[in-house]
Design a protein around this motif. Structure first.
Motif: not given
Lengths: 564, 362
Positions: A511-513, A188, A536, B343, A538, A520, A481-482, A224-225
């Motif tokens: 998308l937080d990694s 991510a 984070h 997740t 975006r 993520s 969410e993803a 995912k991304k």
């Protein structure tokens, strides 16, 4: 060194960057001072935004590379396959770095997979296991370069977009596969370059198409991304154009029609764009003519807009003429590498193929101010909104004929101006408080981010506006969410987009990694290792960015987003 | 649609007569309070002919306390206890009933699912007496109201009797409200005329009626307004069923826990609604715990046999019937475990859960 401004979403700091930033402000101010006072006032007072003001008259905005036309094959003579591959990718990186400082906006490959495969073919690079392995490694390296290099203007990354998906040979298919695969594997925290997957029937759109597997792989990576995004070549606006000729900048710029040549994006780009603050006009109308009907107000809106657009046209032509007055010495790399669609004699031969775009922001707020309803609330209001955008488009088409230049209507992204315009409007108007309170104006013709309507419904509502916005547009689907593993669902959205007329589609989700363990999801504290060292990520203006670098307008928008 | 209300007849519906001997009641009344047994029996016959014989034509009621007052007046002596005490004493002495098979099971099911329940009985005895009697069988707690014709002075099948009962429940007549009784003329015809939907215990046993409810009705917390991309492959409309007993920590839908909440649909209604909402025919049955409503869901699957359906259960693979498995495309099994949240694993909340494609390889 602390970041000195949040004017631009992709900024990092360095000594050179700081010098640039200081200089940029002075240049911008000097540019404004030299413009006719009426024009400068429009910009300063927030009626319009002249994008990339520091580049005014010095350079153009963006370019889709005509990578193959004058490719320097001779420089590869006598090299082994391995060396050829490594040198090719080195050449591309240098190209990005040099070109990125010669122009103000993005760079794109219209068909990265086919272009690289074509170069390989001409260089005699064989399709074998070893060359594939080196190619994959070079692609990963190029991705990391795009993600990690912040040397543009000494402070920011390069706006690079790789369009892929039409791969027409096995090696090209492998290159497309590797772009997605390597990007996905890097996790991510690697979120550049922007990758655009071109969806086209007969190529990759349906199960029976040869590249359907690449489409599915792209969708799983998006899940995912958020990248790739999708250029929908079969949409009503573009279906008559060969998909190979279509391309998009990550930001959304569309370049297709050309008064001086064939319909293509390749070797062309946007020269300049100026966006008009639509809500300002509505706020003034409500202040001056509070008792008029919605229809009367719309008429006034058209009149006011035309007045501003007439000046914007003059600004764009002035800027065009100034850029054309330069010569090859001002664009040394591009003149040497010949990324434009024609060989350069004088700059006008090149830039006449470029587009001059009139942009707009806040259609939603504008219609709400005038009708007290959201533009998608009912058919009548929707038709009103669509008619108004049609009016703007007709104006641009009219300017093409009048000025003999490629004018187009741009559905401007929210970045920077969504906050700048509303800040100024807040200081000027007390009415329309609800609209001003949220701290940002809605991106182009987008349905408000807090609308709560379903994804399908959003695409249906936004689709018809794409066809009118020939200078570029995008629709986003916001998710909570993803949608991990759900290529099937994303494909349904792509199909819905195509039938609605959407040209360019992006999927957004928080998308937080975790920087500790690379997991993520959506969190402030990592659910796996408990670390609070979390990045984070975006989307801003089409490109993914780290949240802390967001401009204020964008931060406010990100807070208000509800999922579709 | 949401009238979760059931009315019951009492005698020979919930309580089955073993024996009843009115003469015994009268003898007791004479022995304990009035003496003059022969005179009392004559008066009782007189009273019956005068006031009670035409009740079935007029659908009106005359209560036992009125009868007592009549005896007092004509025998010239006052009762030594309040009417209600005497009534209860006499009532209990002249009868024996037993609990109908399946009564508790049916009432418990309905009560758990949040129904309002009431008794509407044709009886000369007051509701106070009937309540005491019901309490002895452990039934009183199930009912929100116990209504006797002796109190409202109207008898079934009069619509007025049904209306009076509904009014006490704060409800209006609707075919969504069931009336369960044993008499075709008074219960069935009466309820039908009053706008309710009757069921006769002579047609179906109480156990069968419970099964009818379990197969016919679904209790739904909500249906997603927007399609989900995280509840199985595709854009899926999610139906959140009401009721779950697991109480997992950090459950993200605790409003679906209470069994008594939720909107009630018939299987047919819900199937039609889903057909309207999910244009792409992809749905996920989630909750709550859908398997708590397994029988009706099996019927729902029948109605939606052309749909791509995914089931989210906190239970195990073996908890799902073969009938269901044959109709489902995907299932998610296993309860949410807060300690292994994920997740990155598709379509599940914690790593212990499994997402299974039942049609892969077919």
């Amino acid at each position: 060194m602390k970041q000195t401004s949040n004017d631009n979403a992709a900024n990092r700091t360095s000594y050179v960057g700081e010098v640039y930033s200081v200089g940029e402000k002075k240049v911008k101010s000097a540019v404004l001072d030299e413009l006719p006072p009426e024009w400068a006032a429009l910009h300063r007072d927030g009626y319009i935004h002249i994008h990339d003001l520091d580049a005014y008259g010095k350079t153009y905005n963006c370019l889709t590379f005509d990578f193959l036309r004058e490719f320097p094959y001779r420089q590869f003579d006598g090299l082994t396959d391995t060396a050829k591959i490594i040198r090719l990718f080195g050449y591309i990186k240098t190209l990005f770095a040099d070109m990125g400082n010669e122009q103000s906006g993005g760079m794109a490959f219209a068909n990265f997979d086919n272009d690289i495969a074509a170069v390989y073919k001409n260089l005699g690079v064989q399709d074998n296991a070893q060359n594939r392995e080196i190619t994959a490694a070079c692609i990963a390296d190029l991705i990391l370069w795009c993600n990690n290099t912040h040397t543009r203007m000494g402070q920011t990354s390069y706006y690079v977009t790789l369009n892929i998906g039409l791969a027409n040979s096995e090696f090209a298919r492998f290159i497309a596969y590797s772009v997605i695969d390597e990007f996905e594997k890097l996790g991510a925290i690697v979120f550049k370059p922007n990758i655009v997957f071109k969806v086209a029937q007969g190529v990759n759109r349906f199960e029976t198409d040869n590249n359907f597997d690449l489409f599915q792989k792209a969708l799983l990576c998006t899940a995912k991304k958020m990248i790739p995004t999708y250029l929908l070549c079969d949409c009503s606006q573009d279906k008559e154009v060969s998909p190979e000729k279509l391309s998009v900048m990550g930001c959304r710029t569309r370049v297709v029609a050309d008064m001086f040549g064939e319909q293509t994006a390749i070797g062309r780009g946007n020269i300049a764009n100026v966006s008009i603050n639509l809500p300002r006009l509505a706020l003034e109308i409500n202040r001056d003519f509070p008792n008029e009907s919605a229809d009367e107000k719309i008429e006034r809106l058209k009149q006011k807009w035309t007045k501003i657009a007439d000046i914007v046209t003059e600004i764009l032509i002035d800027r065009y003429n100034k850029v054309c007055s330069h010569d090859c010495s001002d664009f040394p790399v591009n003149c040497k590498r010949q990324m434009w669609c024609v060989n350069v004699q004088n700059m006008q031969d090149v830039f006449k193929h470029g587009t001059l775009s009139i942009g707009f922001i806040g259609l939603s707020e504008t219609i709400e101010l005038i009708t007290e309803k959201r533009f998608y609330a009912d058919n009548q209001t929707y038709t009103l909104a669509l008619d108004f955008v049609k009016f703007m488009r007709d104006y641009c088409d009219g300017q093409c004929k009048k000025q003999n230049l490629n004018f187009s209507l741009l559905a401007t992204s929210g970045e920077l101006i969504s906050g700048r315009f509303i800040e100024i409007d807040k200081s000027l108007f007390s009415c329309g408080a609800n609209i001003l309170e949220k701290g940002f104006y809605t991106n182009s013709f987008h349905v408000n981010v807090d609308s709560g309507i379903s994804a399908r419904e959003k695409l249906k509502k936004e689709g018809p506006f794409h066809a009118l916005s020939n200078g570029g547009s995008i629709s986003y689907i916001e998710l909570n969410e993803a949608p991990i593993g759900n290529d099937e669902g994303l494909r349904e959205l792509v199909e819905e987009g195509i039938s609605a007329g959407v040209r360019y589609l992006g999927i957004n989700f928080p998308l937080d990694s975790c920087n500790g363990c690379n997991i993520s999801g959506v969190f402030d504290i990592c659910p796996v290792c408990g670390s609070n060292d979390v990045t984070h990520i975006r989307r801003v203006s089409g490109y993914l960015e780290i949240l802390d670098g967001f401009t204020n307008g964008k931060k406010n928008e990100a807070k208000t987003r509800t999922s579709n | 649609m949401n009238d979760k209300i059931v009315l019951f007849d009492l005698f020979d519906t919930l309580l089955i007569k073993v024996w009843f001997d009115y003469d015994k009641a009268l003898s007791c009344l004479a022995d304990k309070y009035f003496g003059r047994k022969d005179e009392l029996f004559v008066l009782a016959k007189e009273y019956r002919e005068k006031y009670m014989l035409d009740r079935n034509e007029t659908h009106t009621e005359t209560g036992f306390s009125d009868q007592l007052k009549y005896y007092e007046k004509h025998l010239g002596n006052k009762l030594s206890k309040p009417y209600c005490d005497v009534e209860w004493e006499i009532f209990s002495i002249c009868r024996e009933e037993k609990l109908a098979d399946g009564a508790i099971e049916l009432l418990a099911y309905l009560k758990t699912r949040g129904y309002k329940l009431a008794v509407l009985s044709n009886s000369i005895f007051s509701s106070a007496t009937l309540k005491k009697y019901l309490n002895g069988f452990g039934l009183l707690a199930y009912f929100d109201e116990v209504i006797s014709s002796a109190d409202i002075l109207y008898r079934k099948p009069s619509t007025k009797a049904f209306d009076a009962a509904l009014e006490k429940l704060g409800a209006k007549a609707s075919p969504n409200i069931h009336f369960i009784g044993n008499k075709r003329d008074k219960d069935y015809e009466g309820a039908l005329a009053a706008g309710l939907t009757p069921i006769l215990v002579t047609d179906r046993s109480l156990l069968q009626i419970r099964e009818f409810f379990e197969q016919t009705y679904l209790y739904v917390n909500s249906i997603s307004e927007r399609e989900s991309l995280v509840d199985g492959p595709g854009l899926r409309t999610v139906i959140y069923f009401q009721g779950c007993k697991r109480a997992c920590k950090n459950c993200h839908n605790p409003s679906t826990w209470a069994l008594s909440e939720g909107k009630r649909y018939t299987v047919e209604e819900l199937a039609k609604l889903i057909r309207n909402k999910a244009a792409n025919k992809k749905i996920t049955l989630s909750g709550g715990e859908p398997l708590l409503q397994g029988k009706a869901i099996e019927n729902l699957l029948e109605w939606l046999s052309d749909f791509d359906i995914c089931l989210y259960t906190g239970g195990d693979f073996d908890d799902i019937s073969d009938t269901m498995k044959n109709r489902l495309h995907y299932i998610k099994v296993g309860a949410f475990d807060n300690t292994c949240r994920t997740t990155i694993k598709p379509f599940v909340g914690s790593t212990n859960q499994e997402f299974i494609n039942l049609r892969s390889g077919k």
